[in-house]
Design a protein around this motif. Structure first.
Motif, PDB file in Angstrom:
ATOM      1  N   GLY A   1      -6.442  20.521   1.496  1.00  0.00           N
ATOM      2  CA  GLY A   1      -7.742  20.374   2.150  1.00  0.00           C
ATOM      3  C   GLY A   1      -8.791  19.715   1.267  1.00  0.00           C
ATOM      4  N   THR A   2      -8.391  19.296   0.061  1.00  0.00           N
ATOM      5  CA  THR A   2      -9.339  18.661  -0.859  1.00  0.00           C
ATOM      6  C   THR A   2      -9.613  17.219  -0.441  1.00  0.00           C
ATOM      7  OG1 THR A   2      -8.561  20.029  -2.697  1.00  0.00           O
ATOM      8  CG2 THR A   2      -9.775  18.034  -3.266  1.00  0.00           C
ATOM      9  N   ILE A   3     -10.880  16.860  -0.440  1.00  0.00           N
ATOM     10  CA  ILE A   3     -11.308  15.479  -0.177  1.00  0.00           C
ATOM     11  C   ILE A   3     -11.736  14.871  -1.509  1.00  0.00           C
ATOM     12  CG2 ILE A   3     -12.952  14.006   1.028  1.00  0.00           C
ATOM     13  CD1 ILE A   3     -13.160  16.118   3.167  1.00  0.00           C
TER      14      ILE A   3
ATOM     15  N   LEU B   1     -15.093  10.932  -9.915  1.00  0.00           N
ATOM     16  CA  LEU B   1     -14.723  11.442  -8.604  1.00  0.00           C
ATOM     17  C   LEU B   1     -15.458  12.732  -8.266  1.00  0.00           C
ATOM     18  CD1 LEU B   1     -10.841  10.961  -8.765  1.00  0.00           C
ATOM     19  CD2 LEU B   1     -12.529   9.409  -7.780  1.00  0.00           C
ATOM     20  N   LYS B   2     -15.702  12.886  -6.980  1.00  0.00           N
ATOM     21  CA  LYS B   2     -16.229  14.141  -6.452  1.00  0.00           C
ATOM     22  C   LYS B   2     -15.117  14.801  -5.643  1.00  0.00           C
ATOM     23  CE  LYS B   2     -19.582  16.023  -3.154  1.00  0.00           C
ATOM     24  NZ  LYS B   2     -20.617  15.687  -2.147  1.00  0.00           N
ATOM     25  N   LEU B   3     -14.817  16.040  -5.958  1.00  0.00           N
ATOM     26  CA  LEU B   3     -13.819  16.807  -5.226  1.00  0.00           C
ATOM     27  C   LEU B   3     -14.525  17.789  -4.314  1.00  0.00           C
ATOM     28  CD1 LEU B   3     -11.335  17.641  -8.141  1.00  0.00           C
ATOM     29  CD2 LEU B   3     -11.437  15.596  -6.703  1.00  0.00           C
ATOM     30  N   GLU B   4     -14.142  17.796  -3.050  1.00  0.00           N
ATOM     31  CA  GLU B   4     -14.756  18.684  -2.067  1.00  0.00           C
ATOM     32  C   GLU B   4     -13.643  19.350  -1.276  1.00  0.00           C
ATOM     33  OE1 GLU B   4     -18.163  18.373   1.446  1.00  0.00           O
ATOM     34  OE2 GLU B   4     -17.146  16.598   0.717  1.00  0.00           O
ATOM     35  N   LEU B   5     -13.735  20.668  -1.157  1.00  0.00           N
ATOM     36  CA  LEU B   5     -12.682  21.424  -0.468  1.00  0.00           C
ATOM     37  C   LEU B   5     -13.162  21.861   0.906  1.00  0.00           C
ATOM     38  CD1 LEU B   5      -9.960  22.865  -0.402  1.00  0.00           C
ATOM     39  CD2 LEU B   5     -11.031  24.806  -1.541  1.00  0.00           C
ATOM     40  N   LYS B   6     -12.378  21.523   1.918  1.00  0.00           N
ATOM     41  CA  LYS B   6     -12.588  22.040   3.279  1.00  0.00           C
ATOM     42  C   LYS B   6     -11.338  22.819   3.648  1.00  0.00           C
ATOM     43  CE  LYS B   6     -15.537  18.275   4.974  1.00  0.00           C
ATOM     44  NZ  LYS B   6     -15.678  17.216   6.004  1.00  0.00           N
ATOM     45  N   VAL B   7     -11.482  24.109   3.795  1.00  0.00           N
ATOM     46  CA  VAL B   7     -10.298  24.920   4.061  1.00  0.00           C
ATOM     47  C   VAL B   7      -9.705  24.546   5.412  1.00  0.00           C
ATOM     48  CG1 VAL B   7     -11.117  26.854   2.669  1.00  0.00           C
ATOM     49  CG2 VAL B   7     -11.665  26.794   5.083  1.00  0.00           C
ATOM     50  N   LEU B   8      -8.382  24.660   5.497  1.00  0.00           N
ATOM     51  CA  LEU B   8      -7.663  24.313   6.718  1.00  0.00           C
ATOM     52  C   LEU B   8      -7.417  25.577   7.518  1.00  0.00           C
ATOM     53  CD1 LEU B   8      -5.069  21.808   5.222  1.00  0.00           C
ATOM     54  CD2 LEU B   8      -7.198  21.303   6.365  1.00  0.00           C
TER      55      LEU B   8
ATOM     56  N   TYR C   1      -9.321   9.669  -0.714  1.00  0.00           N
ATOM     57  CA  TYR C   1      -8.087  10.344  -0.313  1.00  0.00           C
ATOM     58  C   TYR C   1      -8.422  11.706   0.283  1.00  0.00           C
ATOM     59  CZ  TYR C   1      -6.529   7.084  -3.982  1.00  0.00           C
ATOM     60  OH  TYR C   1      -6.347   5.979  -4.763  1.00  0.00           O
ATOM     61  N   GLU C   2      -7.478  12.217   1.083  1.00  0.00           N
ATOM     62  CA  GLU C   2      -7.547  13.583   1.595  1.00  0.00           C
ATOM     63  C   GLU C   2      -6.177  14.211   1.442  1.00  0.00           C
ATOM     64  OE1 GLU C   2      -9.711  14.573   5.219  1.00  0.00           O
ATOM     65  OE2 GLU C   2     -10.333  12.498   5.382  1.00  0.00           O
ATOM     66  N   LEU C   3      -6.131  15.377   0.842  1.00  0.00           N
ATOM     67  CA  LEU C   3      -4.870  16.096   0.656  1.00  0.00           C
ATOM     68  C   LEU C   3      -4.740  17.122   1.773  1.00  0.00           C
ATOM     69  CD1 LEU C   3      -5.062  16.638  -3.206  1.00  0.00           C
ATOM     70  CD2 LEU C   3      -3.606  15.033  -1.996  1.00  0.00           C
ATOM     71  N   LEU C   4      -3.960  16.799   2.784  1.00  0.00           N
ATOM     72  CA  LEU C   4      -3.862  17.638   3.975  1.00  0.00           C
ATOM     73  C   LEU C   4      -2.501  18.299   4.136  1.00  0.00           C
ATOM     74  CD1 LEU C   4      -5.682  15.312   6.543  1.00  0.00           C
ATOM     75  CD2 LEU C   4      -6.643  17.168   5.184  1.00  0.00           C
ATOM     76  N   THR C   5      -1.491  17.821   3.399  1.00  0.00           N
ATOM     77  CA  THR C   5      -0.134  18.338   3.552  1.00  0.00           C
ATOM     78  C   THR C   5       0.318  19.002   2.257  1.00  0.00           C
ATOM     79  OG1 THR C   5       0.335  16.481   5.026  1.00  0.00           O
ATOM     80  CG2 THR C   5       2.228  17.735   4.214  1.00  0.00           C
ATOM     81  N   PRO C   6       0.804  20.250   2.311  1.00  0.00           N
ATOM     82  CA  PRO C   6       1.296  20.900   1.080  1.00  0.00           C
ATOM     83  C   PRO C   6       2.384  20.071   0.410  1.00  0.00           C
ATOM     84  CG  PRO C   6       1.119  22.495   2.861  1.00  0.00           C
ATOM     85  CD  PRO C   6       0.868  21.146   3.479  1.00  0.00           C
ATOM     86  N   GLY C   7       2.255  19.881  -0.896  1.00  0.00           N
ATOM     87  CA  GLY C   7       3.228  19.103  -1.648  1.00  0.00           C
ATOM     88  C   GLY C   7       2.960  17.609  -1.655  1.00  0.00           C
ATOM     89  N   GLU C   8       1.945  17.159  -0.926  1.00  0.00           N
ATOM     90  CA  GLU C   8       1.628  15.723  -0.871  1.00  0.00           C
ATOM     91  C   GLU C   8       1.169  15.242  -2.246  1.00  0.00           C
ATOM     92  OE1 GLU C   8      -1.423  12.735   1.584  1.00  0.00           O
ATOM     93  OE2 GLU C   8      -1.521  14.914   1.843  1.00  0.00           O
ATOM     94  N   VAL C   9       1.699  14.090  -2.669  1.00  0.00           N
ATOM     95  CA  VAL C   9       1.359  13.511  -3.973  1.00  0.00           C
ATOM     96  C   VAL C   9       0.745  12.132  -3.757  1.00  0.00           C
ATOM     97  CG1 VAL C   9       2.229  12.784  -6.226  1.00  0.00           C
ATOM     98  CG2 VAL C   9       3.266  14.744  -5.081  1.00  0.00           C
TER      99      VAL C   9
ATOM    100  N   ARG D   1       3.598   0.291 -20.021  1.00  0.00           N
ATOM    101  CA  ARG D   1       2.473   0.534 -19.112  1.00  0.00           C
ATOM    102  C   ARG D   1       1.793   1.853 -19.462  1.00  0.00           C
ATOM    103  NH1 ARG D   1       2.985   4.800 -16.079  1.00  0.00           N
ATOM    104  NH2 ARG D   1       5.010   5.473 -15.261  1.00  0.00           N
ATOM    105  N   GLY D   2       0.523   1.934 -19.095  1.00  0.00           N
ATOM    106  CA  GLY D   2      -0.204   3.181 -19.317  1.00  0.00           C
ATOM    107  C   GLY D   2       0.169   4.248 -18.295  1.00  0.00           C
ATOM    108  N   GLY D   3      -0.121   5.495 -18.609  1.00  0.00           N
ATOM    109  CA  GLY D   3       0.212   6.596 -17.713  1.00  0.00           C
ATOM    110  C   GLY D   3      -0.664   6.613 -16.470  1.00  0.00           C
ATOM    111  N   HIS D   4      -0.085   6.988 -15.336  1.00  0.00           N
ATOM    112  CA  HIS D   4      -0.823   7.123 -14.087  1.00  0.00           C
ATOM    113  C   HIS D   4      -1.452   8.521 -14.014  1.00  0.00           C
ATOM    114  CE1 HIS D   4       0.960   3.401 -12.941  1.00  0.00           C
ATOM    115  NE2 HIS D   4       2.144   3.888 -12.604  1.00  0.00           N
ATOM    116  N   VAL D   5      -2.434   8.655 -13.115  1.00  0.00           N
ATOM    117  CA  VAL D   5      -3.013   9.969 -12.799  1.00  0.00           C
ATOM    118  C   VAL D   5      -2.680  10.277 -11.345  1.00  0.00           C
ATOM    119  CG1 VAL D   5      -5.095  11.378 -12.692  1.00  0.00           C
ATOM    120  CG2 VAL D   5      -4.876   9.606 -14.449  1.00  0.00           C
ATOM    121  N   PHE D   6      -1.947  11.361 -11.119  1.00  0.00           N
ATOM    122  CA  PHE D   6      -1.556  11.776  -9.776  1.00  0.00           C
ATOM    123  C   PHE D   6      -2.321  13.028  -9.374  1.00  0.00           C
ATOM    124  CE2 PHE D   6       2.311   9.756 -11.559  1.00  0.00           C
ATOM    125  CZ  PHE D   6       2.469   8.736 -10.641  1.00  0.00           C
TER     126      PHE D   6
END
Length: 356
Positions: A93-95, A152-159, A106-114, A41-46
């Motif tokens: 806080g990245t959207i 993708l568009k990455l947008e940061l909203k500080v927590l 996706y929204e990254l709201l928790t530290p360490g979330e993958v 299989r090909g490599g994933h992007v996390f």
């Protein structure tokens, strides 16, 4: 550039490896049968939420990110190895939004979330997969599946728990310096603050909250005037807004009430939900007002501003009135957290189906 809160990237997961057509070739084994393996299989992007990052500047200068493709299958029953995955570190806080459709993915709201933002393609089948009682020597194989590709568009909203709102030079940076460990640049000219600053306010042992200081707003900010409109998004995740007003402007012709009304108007134009957030009025620079005139000036401001909510009188420079304000903020933030974390009542009949 110290603070970048928007970036565009192209990502590509790895393609799957192709299957192999092969037969056993051994002495005295003229009918050895198929032994072609599958492709890998090909490599994933996390993407992982890294609490040590507070900017997207790395993605401003590195736009293309590709995972490795899987290896092809080989004879002797050898399957191809999977392609190497890649992990992109992003601030909490990245959207992550699809740049073409505008859909929030996706929204990254928790530290360490993958999260997996692009899946690698599956490997193709070798002829070993097609062996059957009526097909003893298959010559079929399939190519690997392509990996996902996205723009993708990455947008940061500080927590932050509390956001500071106000005109340039209202004293927001001085306030966050007085009550927290943040040390933003402070000067006697407008737009000294060019990027958001976060400060942790410690109220007591294991009692703290986070304050966000953004560039000052001016009239027309919702249409793009000034700097503050670029950072209004950072106030959207706060639990409380502090509207800081300079009660003693240097220019006597400036009316603090008119400025305060302009800020509220810009807030409403930008986002109704942001306008509806709890908002407290903080009258700053009282050290510049004679003691005998303070009460009258505060009363006149509140009356003309037609304000019905909480009012706090402070001097960020001398820290006068700051302690009662931060204790009141902490109580409010704590009550909001209790509401958000309150357990959901579950009907006993369905308790067995409820998630743990």
């Amino acid at each position: 550039m110290k603070f970048v809160d928007e970036a565009f990237i192209d990502i590509a997961a790895g393609d799957g490896g192709n299957g192999c057509v092969s037969f056993r070739h051994e002495k005295y084994k003229e009918f050895g049968g198929p032994n072609g393996g599958d492709g890998g299989r090909g490599g994933h992007v996390f993407a992982v939420a890294d609490p040590n990052l507070n900017t997207l500047v790395d993605y401003r200068y590195s736009r293309r990110h590709e995972a490795k493709r899987g290896e092809h299958g080989m004879g002797s029953d050898m399957f191809g190895a999977a392609g190497a995955d890649i992990t992109l570190k992003m601030p909490v806080g990245t959207i992550i939004t699809d740049a073409e459709t505008g859909e929030v993915l996706y929204e990254l709201l928790t530290p360490g979330e993958v999260i997996t933002i692009a899946k690698g393609g599956d490997g193709g089948f070798g002829n070993l997969r097609f062996k059957s009682a009526i097909n003893r020597a298959p010559r079929q194989k399939t190519p690997g599946w392509p990996g996902e590709k996205k723009n993708l568009k990455l947008e940061l909203k500080v927590l932050a728990d509390v956001g500071l709102l106000g005109m340039p030079n209202a004293g927001k940076s001085t306030f966050i310096t007085a009550v927290s460990n943040a040390r933003p640049k402070i000067a006697d000219y407008p737009f000294t603050t060019l990027h958001p600053n976060l400060g942790v306010v410690r109220v007591g042992p294991e009692q703290s909250f986070v304050v966000a200081d953004i560039p000052g707003l001016i009239e027309g900010a919702s249409e793009g005037a000034g700097l503050g409109h670029q950072f209004l998004r950072h106030l959207q995740r706060t639990r409380l807004l502090l509207h800081i007003v300079d009660l003693a402007p240097f220019d006597d012709s400036v009316d603090p009430v008119a400025q305060a009304k302009a800020i509220v108007g810009e807030l409403k134009k930008y986002d109704q939900q942001l306008y509806d957030k709890p908002r407290w009025l903080v009258l700053n620079k009282l050290d510049m007002v004679p003691a005998e005139d303070r009460a009258a000036r505060v009363k006149d401001f509140v009356k003309r501003f037609k304000w019905k909510g909480p009012v706090f009188e402070i001097s960020a420079l001398t820290r006068e009135g700051c302690e009662p304000l931060i204790h009141a903020i902490f109580r409010h933030v704590q009550s909001e957290q209790r509401v958000e974390n309150a357990p959901v009542d579950v009907d006993p009949r369905f308790a067995g189906d409820a998630p743990a």
